[in-house]
Every structure is written in C-alpha cells, then in structure tokens.
Design a protein around this motif. Sequence first.
Motif, PDB file in Angstrom:
ATOM      1  N   HIS A 122      -3.356  -8.342  -4.776  1.00  0.00           N
ATOM      2  CA  HIS A 122      -2.102  -8.909  -4.298  1.00  0.00           C
ATOM      3  C   HIS A 122      -2.252 -10.323  -3.746  1.00  0.00           C
ATOM      4  O   HIS A 122      -1.293 -10.890  -3.238  1.00  0.00           O
ATOM      5  CB  HIS A 122      -1.467  -7.988  -3.230  1.00  0.00           C
TER       6      HIS A 122
ATOM      7  N   LYS B 217      -9.273   1.735  -8.809  1.00  0.00           N
ATOM      8  CA  LYS B 217      -8.916   0.386  -9.266  1.00  0.00           C
ATOM      9  C   LYS B 217      -9.968  -0.645  -8.853  1.00  0.00           C
ATOM     10  O   LYS B 217     -10.335  -1.518  -9.647  1.00  0.00           O
ATOM     11  CB  LYS B 217      -7.545  -0.027  -8.726  1.00  0.00           C
ATOM     12  N   LEU B 218     -10.438  -0.548  -7.614  1.00  0.00           N
ATOM     13  CA  LEU B 218     -11.459  -1.499  -7.151  1.00  0.00           C
ATOM     14  C   LEU B 218     -12.758  -1.339  -7.940  1.00  0.00           C
ATOM     15  O   LEU B 218     -13.383  -2.337  -8.329  1.00  0.00           O
ATOM     16  CB  LEU B 218     -11.724  -1.327  -5.657  1.00  0.00           C
TER      17      LEU B 218
ATOM     18  N   ILE C  60       0.432   4.451  -2.518  1.00  0.00           N
ATOM     19  CA  ILE C  60      -0.847   4.390  -3.228  1.00  0.00           C
ATOM     20  C   ILE C  60      -1.868   5.216  -2.470  1.00  0.00           C
ATOM     21  O   ILE C  60      -2.097   5.008  -1.280  1.00  0.00           O
ATOM     22  CB  ILE C  60      -1.339   2.933  -3.361  1.00  0.00           C
TER      23      ILE C  60
ATOM     24  N   LEU D 107      -5.602   6.671  -1.458  1.00  0.00           N
ATOM     25  CA  LEU D 107      -6.914   6.079  -1.261  1.00  0.00           C
ATOM     26  C   LEU D 107      -7.766   6.216  -2.526  1.00  0.00           C
ATOM     27  O   LEU D 107      -8.476   5.288  -2.911  1.00  0.00           O
ATOM     28  CB  LEU D 107      -7.616   6.715  -0.061  1.00  0.00           C
TER      29      LEU D 107
ATOM     30  N   GLU E  46      -8.915  -1.207   2.267  1.00  0.00           N
ATOM     31  CA  GLU E  46      -7.513  -1.516   1.979  1.00  0.00           C
ATOM     32  C   GLU E  46      -7.299  -3.027   1.936  1.00  0.00           C
ATOM     33  O   GLU E  46      -6.567  -3.533   1.083  1.00  0.00           O
ATOM     34  CB  GLU E  46      -6.594  -0.864   3.013  1.00  0.00           C
TER      35      GLU E  46
ATOM     36  N   GLU F 245      -6.763   6.232  -5.611  1.00  0.00           N
ATOM     37  CA  GLU F 245      -6.288   5.236  -6.572  1.00  0.00           C
ATOM     38  C   GLU F 245      -6.834   3.853  -6.228  1.00  0.00           C
ATOM     39  O   GLU F 245      -7.201   3.083  -7.122  1.00  0.00           O
ATOM     40  CB  GLU F 245      -4.764   5.199  -6.593  1.00  0.00           C
ATOM     41  N   ILE F 246      -6.876   3.533  -4.947  1.00  0.00           N
ATOM     42  CA  ILE F 246      -7.424   2.252  -4.495  1.00  0.00           C
ATOM     43  C   ILE F 246      -8.879   2.133  -4.924  1.00  0.00           C
ATOM     44  O   ILE F 246      -9.294   1.118  -5.497  1.00  0.00           O
ATOM     45  CB  ILE F 246      -7.272   2.097  -2.960  1.00  0.00           C
TER      46      ILE F 246
ATOM     47  N   TYR G  43      -8.578  -4.327  -1.326  1.00  0.00           N
ATOM     48  CA  TYR G  43      -7.597  -4.026  -2.367  1.00  0.00           C
ATOM     49  C   TYR G  43      -6.475  -5.069  -2.361  1.00  0.00           C
ATOM     50  O   TYR G  43      -6.099  -5.597  -3.411  1.00  0.00           O
ATOM     51  CB  TYR G  43      -7.034  -2.623  -2.156  1.00  0.00           C
ATOM     52  N   LEU G  44      -5.943  -5.358  -1.184  1.00  0.00           N
ATOM     53  CA  LEU G  44      -4.871  -6.349  -1.080  1.00  0.00           C
ATOM     54  C   LEU G  44      -5.354  -7.730  -1.522  1.00  0.00           C
ATOM     55  O   LEU G  44      -4.648  -8.433  -2.250  1.00  0.00           O
ATOM     56  CB  LEU G  44      -4.332  -6.405   0.356  1.00  0.00           C
TER      57      LEU G  44
ATOM     58  N   LEU H  85       0.808  -1.215   0.000  1.00  0.00           N
ATOM     59  CA  LEU H  85       0.000   0.000   0.000  1.00  0.00           C
ATOM     60  C   LEU H  85       0.847   1.272   0.000  1.00  0.00           C
ATOM     61  O   LEU H  85       0.312   2.366  -0.171  1.00  0.00           O
ATOM     62  CB  LEU H  85      -0.942   0.021   1.216  1.00  0.00           C
TER      63      LEU H  85
ATOM     64  N   ARG I  20     -11.983   2.174   6.255  1.00  0.00           N
ATOM     65  CA  ARG I  20     -10.802   2.301   5.391  1.00  0.00           C
ATOM     66  C   ARG I  20      -9.949   1.041   5.455  1.00  0.00           C
ATOM     67  O   ARG I  20      -9.452   0.562   4.438  1.00  0.00           O
ATOM     68  CB  ARG I  20      -9.989   3.523   5.786  1.00  0.00           C
TER      69      ARG I  20
END
Length: 79
Positions: free
Chosen positions: A70, A19-20, A11, A13, A62, A15-16, A65-66, A8, A58
């Motif tokens: 990832h 992308k999501l 990057i 928030l 996050e 951008e997260i 996102y991971l 993270l 948040r």
Amino acid sequence: MEQPNNPLHGIKLEEILIKLEAELGWEEMGNIVNIRCFTHDPSIKSSLKFLRKTPWARVKVEQLYLDTFHGFKWSPIKK
C-alpha cells in the motif's frame, strides 16, 4: 462494520503472510523484520503461532504488509 480507510480490514493474518512470502520471500522478510519464525526454518504455520501470541511482532508484520502493498511509510514501530 465497514472500515473503508483501513487497508487491513477483512484481511486475515494468514493472507498477509502468504502475500508477503510470495512477494518478498522468507529471507527478505527476516531481514526486514528480524524475528526467529522468519529466519529459522520458516513456515506459515509457525509464523502464525508466534505472531498470534506476540503483539509487537504482529504489528511489525502488518506494517511490512502496508509498506509493501500500500506504499505506506510510517515512522518505525518500537517494541
């Protein structure tokens, strides 16, 4: 300060969220992380406002996102 083991790092928030939303869409994001800013008239702006003042939400975003980008699968996060 370099943080090579932190996916993270660097990057934003926003951008997260972008992308999501592109990968999953608002409906799926709302199904996974049941927060109002994803389920009722969602937008990047309203989500940013909510997530910046709500740490527990948040953290969940996050983690989503991971998990999504990832392949991390950590134990569920409690409020």
